[in-house]
Design an enzyme around this catalytic site. Structure first.
Site, PDB file in Angstrom:
ATOM      1  CG  ASN A  63      -1.721   1.222   1.408  1.00 31.00           C
ATOM      2  OD1 ASN A  63      -1.762   2.076   0.504  1.00 31.00           O
ATOM      3  ND2 ASN A  63      -2.376   1.371   2.547  1.00 31.00           N
ATOM      4  CD1 TRP A  64       3.521   0.936  -2.635  1.00 31.93           C
ATOM      5  CD2 TRP A  64       3.487   1.857  -4.681  1.00 31.93           C
ATOM      6  NE1 TRP A  64       4.192   0.078  -3.480  1.00 31.93           N
ATOM      7  CE2 TRP A  64       4.189   0.629  -4.749  1.00 31.93           C
ATOM      8  CE3 TRP A  64       3.334   2.603  -5.852  1.00 31.93           C
ATOM      9  CZ2 TRP A  64       4.734   0.145  -5.936  1.00 31.93           C
ATOM     10  CZ3 TRP A  64       3.878   2.115  -7.044  1.00 31.93           C
ATOM     11  CH2 TRP A  64       4.575   0.911  -7.069  1.00 31.93           C
ATOM     12  CE  LYS A  65      -0.128   3.144   4.780  1.00 30.69           C
ATOM     13  NZ  LYS A  65      -0.001   3.196   6.235  1.00 30.69           N
ATOM     14  CG  HIS A 114      -5.813   1.760   5.263  1.00 32.44           C
ATOM     15  ND1 HIS A 114      -5.325   2.747   6.083  1.00 32.44           N
ATOM     16  CD2 HIS A 114      -4.819   0.846   5.120  1.00 32.44           C
ATOM     17  CE1 HIS A 114      -4.071   2.433   6.416  1.00 32.44           C
ATOM     18  NE2 HIS A 114      -3.746   1.284   5.841  1.00 32.44           N
ATOM     19  CD  GLU A 118      -2.768   5.414   6.867  1.00 36.04           C
ATOM     20  OE1 GLU A 118      -2.767   5.449   5.626  1.00 36.04           O
ATOM     21  OE2 GLU A 118      -1.838   4.907   7.542  1.00 36.04           O
ATOM     22  CD  GLU A 134      -3.222  -2.539   7.394  1.00 38.54           C
ATOM     23  OE1 GLU A 134      -2.094  -2.704   6.924  1.00 38.54           O
ATOM     24  OE2 GLU A 134      -3.948  -1.567   7.092  1.00 38.54           O
ATOM     25  N   GLY A 183       2.722   2.440  10.813  1.00 41.80           N
ATOM     26  CA  GLY A 183       3.659   3.549  10.631  1.00 41.80           C
ATOM     27  C   GLY A 183       4.378   3.966  11.910  1.00 41.80           C
ATOM     28  N   GLY A 206       2.964  -1.145   4.301  1.00 41.74           N
ATOM     29  CA  GLY A 206       2.949   0.284   3.987  1.00 41.74           C
ATOM     30  C   GLY A 206       4.351   0.766   3.659  1.00 41.74           C
ATOM     31  N   GLY A 207       4.973   1.434   4.615  1.00 36.34           N
ATOM     32  CA  GLY A 207       6.278   2.077   4.411  1.00 36.34           C
ATOM     33  C   GLY A 207       7.309   1.204   3.702  1.00 36.34           C
ATOM     34  CB  SER A 253       5.545  -1.561  11.986  1.00 36.83           C
ATOM     35  OG  SER A 253       5.117  -0.242  12.261  1.00 36.83           O
TER      36      SER A 253
HETATM   37  P1  13P Z   1       3.143   0.509   7.675  1.00 35.65           P
HETATM   38  O1  13P Z   1       3.665  -0.775   7.097  1.00 35.65           O
HETATM   39  O2  13P Z   1       3.836   1.718   7.176  1.00 35.65           O
HETATM   40  O3  13P Z   1       3.049   0.432   9.176  1.00 35.65           O
HETATM   41  O4  13P Z   1       1.626   0.646   7.146  1.00 35.65           O
HETATM   42  C1  13P Z   1       0.772  -0.425   7.245  1.00 35.65           C
HETATM   43  C2  13P Z   1      -0.449  -0.114   6.483  1.00 35.65           C
HETATM   44  O5  13P Z   1      -1.221   0.765   6.839  1.00 35.65           O
HETATM   45  C3  13P Z   1      -0.686  -0.871   5.243  1.00 35.65           C
HETATM   46  O6  13P Z   1      -1.976  -0.668   4.773  1.00 35.65           O
END
Ligand code: 13P
Length: 279
Positions: free
Chosen positions: A13-15, A104, A106, A176, A182, A250-251, A229
């Site tokens: 997920n590149w957000k 998600h 967020e 999650e 994050g 994510g990251g 994470s």
């Molecule tokens: P991180 O891997 O950056 O913690 O993000 C997880 C996430 O929200 C994937 O959708």
């Protein structure tokens, strides 16, 4: 063993990162690495890239013929209309999108999405043949107050409300925990596995309720992912767990080398599953 039949999934997920030019460069790096991992797609996990909407049209064509799938990060449930800033299922289909993240954390916590709209989005995705990845997870105060199972159970129940029993097999769930996203704090693998098993039980009882126990779908076949994470250094432990079938990253998915190491761990899990199935 049931685990052996489940699909292993590694999704990035590149957000809100990467211009389309940067997204194309990252995609090329990932594809080159995937190619060198295995010539046989059967030995690889299902790999999904979820770039920002603005890069779907660039990344999609690069994935053609590679087996790597395209995912979107969200979607409205209506086909068209006066909904400024929204993206419809038809627009995602137009760009040959395969998967879509739904609910998600967020979206839920920064943009006010509710369990009710999560359900509308998920049903619209299924109606259009897009595969939803329903994201669920508790906040830190909910965990501290021992509400994790209740919150996650409610999110799964609400997200899957009234879906056609025949479509359960199209759904993936990602656990999650919000406090792990994050932050560099991963949920301990055994605890993540425990919550994923609670999710699986919830899915089984929902299916039984909707299908009148038709026994055509088995919750033991649904892929359940962990996210929060995830890194190359902690993925192996997560993927050793019975109920964790992959990762929503994510990251670490923004770095090709790191993401490829995670994909490699997914491929190891696929190998393990194939060996278990052969016994
Ligand atoms: P991180 O891997 O950056 O913690 O993000 C997880 C996430 O929200 C994937 O959708």
């Amino acid at each position: 063993m049931k685990t052996a039949h489940r699909q292993v999934i590694i999704a990035g997920n590149w957000k809100m990162n990467k211009t389309s030019k940067e997204a194309a460069a990252l995609t090329e790096q990932i594809l080159a690495g995937v190619k060198s991992l295995s010539a046989n797609a059967k030995n690889l996990p299902e790999i999904i890239l979820c770039p920002a909407y603005t890069s779907l049209a660039t990344v999609g064509p690069l994935l053609k013929g590679t087996g790597v799938k395209l995912g979107a990060q969200n979607m409205d449930w209506r086909n068209e209309g006066a909904f400024t800033g929204e993206i419809s299922p038809l627009m995602l289909l137009d760009l040959k999108t395969n998967y879509v993240l739904i609910g998600h954390s967020e979206r839920r916590h920064l943009f006010g999405e509710t369990n009710a709209t999560t359900n509308l989005r998920l049903k619209a995705a299924l109606a259009h043949g897009l595969k939803p990845i329903l994201c669920v997870g508790e906040m830190i105060d909910e965990r501290e107050n021992e509400l994790t199972d209740a919150v996650v159970g409610r999110q799964v129940g609400a997200g899957l409300t009234d879906i056609d029993p025949a479509q359960f097999s199209q759904v993936t769930i990602a656990y999650e925990p919000v406090w792990a996203i994050g932050t560099g704090k991963t949920c301990e693998a055994k605890e993540a596995n425990r919550v994923c098993s609670v999710i699986r039980k919830t899915v089984a009882s929902l299916y039984a309720r909707y299908s009148g126990n038709g026994h055509k779908f088995d919750a033991a076949d649904m892929p359940i992912l962990y996210g929060g994470s995830v890194k190359a250094s902690n993925i192996a432990e997560q993927l050793k767990q019975e109920h964790i079938d992959g990762s929503l990253v994510g990251g670490a998915s923004l770095n090709a080398e790191e993401f490829l190491a995670i994909i490699k761990a997914g491929a190891d899990r696929v190998k393990h599953n194939l060996a278990a199935a052969a016994h």
